[in-house]
Design a protein around this motif. Structure first.
Motif, PDB file in Angstrom:
ATOM      1  N   LEU A  60      40.220  39.060  45.919  1.00 40.82           N
ATOM      2  CA  LEU A  60      41.491  38.801  45.239  1.00 40.82           C
ATOM      3  C   LEU A  60      41.270  38.463  43.766  1.00 40.82           C
TER       4      LEU A  60
ATOM      5  N   ARG B  45      40.604  41.560  41.358  1.00 40.26           N
ATOM      6  CA  ARG B  45      41.646  42.573  41.389  1.00 40.26           C
ATOM      7  C   ARG B  45      41.569  43.475  42.607  1.00 40.26           C
ATOM      8  N   GLY B  46      41.201  42.894  43.759  1.00 39.42           N
ATOM      9  CA  GLY B  46      41.268  43.615  45.023  1.00 39.42           C
ATOM     10  C   GLY B  46      39.970  44.197  45.525  1.00 39.42           C
TER      11      GLY B  46
ATOM     12  N   THR C 179      48.396  45.931  42.765  1.00 41.75           N
ATOM     13  CA  THR C 179      49.026  45.050  43.761  1.00 41.75           C
ATOM     14  C   THR C 179      48.644  43.595  43.477  1.00 41.75           C
ATOM     15  N   VAL C 180      47.370  43.338  43.247  1.00 43.62           N
ATOM     16  CA  VAL C 180      46.908  41.982  42.942  1.00 43.62           C
ATOM     17  C   VAL C 180      47.504  41.511  41.621  1.00 43.62           C
TER      18      VAL C 180
ATOM     19  N   PRO D 125      42.669  35.711  39.447  1.00 48.19           N
ATOM     20  CA  PRO D 125      42.351  37.035  38.913  1.00 48.19           C
ATOM     21  C   PRO D 125      42.211  37.069  37.387  1.00 48.19           C
TER      22      PRO D 125
END
Length: 178
Positions: free
Chosen positions: A64, A67-68, A81-82, A137
């Protein structure tokens, strides 16, 4: 299952099962070892029956915070999405202090020594006892700490995370009580 938990709780605390059920079924304060009983572990109780290692939580939150994706390239979520979630989470934290936006707990990241408005809001979870895990993030910081002792004033995980963040010399402090 509630009757099983109440029976376990009452047998450990000396109270009868009917009294335990009349008070809602689960009496966590009766005996902290109750959380490891199979009948309780099989229930779905938010913030109470998730079982994970610090390594497992850190891996999830690392993805997370990055950035995923993990550092090795494995992707769990799309980066956008993140980003959208982190932006919406920070906006919700600023708009409604003392809230739990989207079911996550905010962890305010402030410049070291400052009492000013947080520079970022990490999102995470504080579990029963002494568990904290969060991701930011904007800085790529992810932390998970699980202490295997229930305490009435659970500060060991907070102290460990504060020490870790200071040793990493990131220039920020984590506010656990935002």
């Amino acid at each position: 299952a509630d009757a099983d938990v109440a029976a376990l709780s009452s047998s450990r605390s000396g109270r009868n099962t009917d009294d335990a059920l009349a008070e809602g079924g689960v009496m966590f304060g009766a005996d902290p070892r109750l959380i490891n009983e199979p009948a309780l572990r099989s229930l779905l109780l938010p913030s109470s029956t998730m079982h994970a290692s610090a390594y497992g939580l850190a891996t999830l939150y690392a993805a997370l915070a990055n950035r995923g994706a993990l550092a090795d390239g494995r992707r769990f979520l799309r980066a956008d999405t993140v980003d959208r979630f982190a932006d919406a989470f920070a906006a919700a934290c600023r708009a409604t202090p003392d809230s739990l936006p989207f079911g996550f707990r905010p962890y305010a990241l402030r410049q070291q020594g400052s009492t000013a408005t947080p520079t970022a809001y990490a999102f995470g979870h504080a579990g029963l006892g002494q568990l904290h895990a969060f991701a930011d993030p904007s800085s790529g910081l992810a932390v998970a700490c699980c202490v295997n002792t229930l305490a009435s004033t659970p500060t060991a995980a907070e102290d460990a995370i504060a020490f870790l963040v200071s040793e990493l010399d990131l220039g920020v402090e984590v506010d656990f009580h935002t």
